[in-house]
Scaffold this active site. Sequence first.
Site, PDB file in Angstrom:
ATOM      1  N   ILE A  46      45.221  49.883 104.515  1.00 58.02           N
ATOM      2  CA  ILE A  46      44.403  49.083 105.734  1.00 58.02           C
ATOM      3  C   ILE A  46      43.409  48.150 105.150  1.00 58.02           C
ATOM      4  CG2 ILE A  46      42.883  49.458 107.686  1.00 58.02           C
ATOM      5  CD1 ILE A  46      44.170  51.878 108.339  1.00 58.02           C
ATOM      6  N   HIS A  47      43.836  46.757 104.979  1.00 53.04           N
ATOM      7  CA  HIS A  47      42.956  45.768 104.543  1.00 53.04           C
ATOM      8  C   HIS A  47      42.369  45.167 105.789  1.00 53.04           C
ATOM      9  CE1 HIS A  47      46.273  42.797 104.874  1.00 53.04           C
ATOM     10  NE2 HIS A  47      47.100  44.022 104.451  1.00 53.04           N
ATOM     11  N   THR A  48      41.802  43.970 105.332  1.00 52.04           N
ATOM     12  CA  THR A  48      41.334  43.028 106.575  1.00 52.04           C
ATOM     13  C   THR A  48      42.110  42.947 107.734  1.00 52.04           C
ATOM     14  OG1 THR A  48      39.873  42.004 104.873  1.00 52.04           O
ATOM     15  CG2 THR A  48      39.977  41.122 107.090  1.00 52.04           C
TER      16      THR A  48
END
Length: 89
Positions: free
Chosen positions: A14-16
């Site tokens: 879960i990145h940007t």
Amino acid sequence: MIERELTVRNKAGIHTRPASMIVRTASKYTSEVFLRRDRYEINAKSVIGVMTLAAEQGATLTLVVDGEDEHDAADALEDLFHNGFGEEI
């Protein structure tokens, strides 16, 4: 109230971009939406909160949804996780 276990399937975790997808989806519903990892719980309608989970591929999160449209919200968020946020799994 609904609780579901969700696994981060995409390689980048879960990145940007996935965080913003979670927030956009959760914000469509009037229900309260939270994600829990270990003992840490965040509001899933807050991108900063979602980012603080630092959830990598394989991490298990608990989705907690409470409200009149909780089933629809939980299903929509579960679909995001299941589909790896449209990224490589």
